[in-house]
Design an enzyme around this catalytic site. Sequence first.
Site, short mmCIF file in Angstrom:
data_model
loop_
_atom_site.label_atom_id
_atom_site.label_comp_id
_atom_site.label_asym_id
_atom_site.label_seq_id
_atom_site.Cartn_x
_atom_site.Cartn_y
_atom_site.Cartn_z
N ASP A 106 0.84 -1.21 0.00
CA ASP A 106 0.00 0.00 0.00
C ASP A 106 0.88 1.25 0.00
O ASP A 106 0.38 2.37 -0.14
CB ASP A 106 -1.01 0.00 1.16
CG ASP A 106 -0.36 0.01 2.53
OD1 ASP A 106 0.89 -0.06 2.62
OD2 ASP A 106 -1.10 0.08 3.54
N SER A 107 2.20 1.06 0.09
CA SER A 107 3.14 2.17 -0.08
C SER A 107 2.97 2.80 -1.46
O SER A 107 3.48 3.90 -1.70
CB SER A 107 4.58 1.68 0.10
OG SER A 107 4.83 0.54 -0.69
N LYS A 147 -0.97 -9.53 2.74
CA LYS A 147 -0.30 -9.04 3.96
C LYS A 147 -1.30 -8.18 4.73
O LYS A 147 -2.11 -7.48 4.14
CB LYS A 147 0.94 -8.22 3.62
CG LYS A 147 1.64 -7.66 4.87
CD LYS A 147 2.96 -7.02 4.56
CE LYS A 147 2.86 -5.61 4.05
NZ LYS A 147 2.18 -4.65 4.97
N ASP A 205 -1.21 -6.34 -0.54
CA ASP A 205 -1.24 -5.67 0.77
C ASP A 205 -2.64 -5.17 1.07
O ASP A 205 -3.18 -4.34 0.33
CB ASP A 205 -0.24 -4.50 0.70
CG ASP A 205 0.26 -4.07 2.06
OD1 ASP A 205 -0.09 -4.73 3.06
OD2 ASP A 205 1.01 -3.08 2.11
N GLU A 220 -1.57 -5.63 8.31
CA GLU A 220 -0.85 -4.94 9.39
C GLU A 220 -1.57 -5.12 10.72
O GLU A 220 -2.80 -5.08 10.76
CB GLU A 220 -0.77 -3.43 9.10
CG GLU A 220 0.15 -3.08 7.96
CD GLU A 220 0.30 -1.55 7.77
OE1 GLU A 220 -0.09 -0.77 8.68
OE2 GLU A 220 0.81 -1.16 6.71
N GLU A 252 8.86 -4.22 11.04
CA GLU A 252 9.26 -2.92 10.50
C GLU A 252 9.73 -1.99 11.61
O GLU A 252 9.05 -1.79 12.62
CB GLU A 252 8.09 -2.27 9.73
CG GLU A 252 8.46 -0.90 9.18
CD GLU A 252 7.53 -0.39 8.08
OE1 GLU A 252 6.63 -1.13 7.64
OE2 GLU A 252 7.73 0.77 7.67
O1 KIV Z 1 3.45 -1.14 1.81
C1 KIV Z 1 4.61 -1.55 1.85
O2 KIV Z 1 5.38 -1.32 0.93
C2 KIV Z 1 5.02 -2.30 3.05
C3 KIV Z 1 6.41 -2.68 3.32
C4 KIV Z 1 6.61 -3.81 4.22
C5 KIV Z 1 7.50 -2.44 2.44
O3 KIV Z 1 4.18 -2.61 3.83
#
Ligand code: KIV
Length: 266
Positions: A45-46, A114, A84, A116, A183
């Site tokens: 999500d970056s 992924k 993500d 968080e 992280e």
């Molecule tokens: O969104 C992202 O790029 C991340 C990282 C772990 C690089 O969550």
Amino acid sequence: MGKITINDIIKKKEDGQKITMLTAYDYPFAKIVDEAGIDGILVGDSLAMVVQGLENTLPVTMDEMIYHTKIVSRATENAMVIGDMPFMSYQKSVEDAIWNAGRFIKEGRAQAVKIEGGFEVADRVDAIVKSEIPVMAHIGLTPQAIHRIGGYKVQGKTDESKKILMEQALRLEEAGAFSLVLEAVPAELAEEITSRLYIPTIGIGAGPGCDGQILVLHDVIGLFDRFVPKFVKKYANLKDDALKAVKQYISEVKKGVFPSEKESFK
Ligand code: KIV
């Protein structure tokens, strides 16, 4: 070679081999990263910050994440593609979490997602895994919690927060995560967590003791320069190269040097 699976990722830890991951968001860069031999590509999500130019990762939507994941999957032959889960795609309910994780697999053609968070997402991880979708967990500095944390700060510096991070790691492993992103946590703590877990840890600003490493591609190749975190190593300066090329093109068009005979038809 065939697609890398979660079994390959877990086996790398067992065999003491380092796991390599990077983000990618589009076809040409996903192709380069895949061709280079990376183990996993995270459609992070970056992308909100490095592709969309937003201030943080919070505004990116599920539809936008799916769009980019589809493109990355299309470009990728070997690496495992991980989607993500964006802000508010799993926080509201377990049902939302399963549904949105499923979209990454069905529409985005990812192999895993992924998510968080710590204790508060353990039930989501458990439910998504039970829906046959592999989950990579992510603790420490979790950018979706930026407003609670109050900035991009190193986590796990006090004895109390170290203990909480260790317990969260164990809880997420128990919930069925196949790997864990750490992280911005002190290297010593990351090494300790790594040694306690059966699943691999993937560090970003977590020192060399993790089972693998991940970075944001645009930081690594010098395409994002709004800010560069201490844990980033820049391996190329593509922004400078692109700027030089575009400036030369402008100058040559203005001077009438381009197009020349070579670039013209008879
Ligand atoms: O969104 C992202 O790029 C991340 C990282 C772990 C690089 O969550």
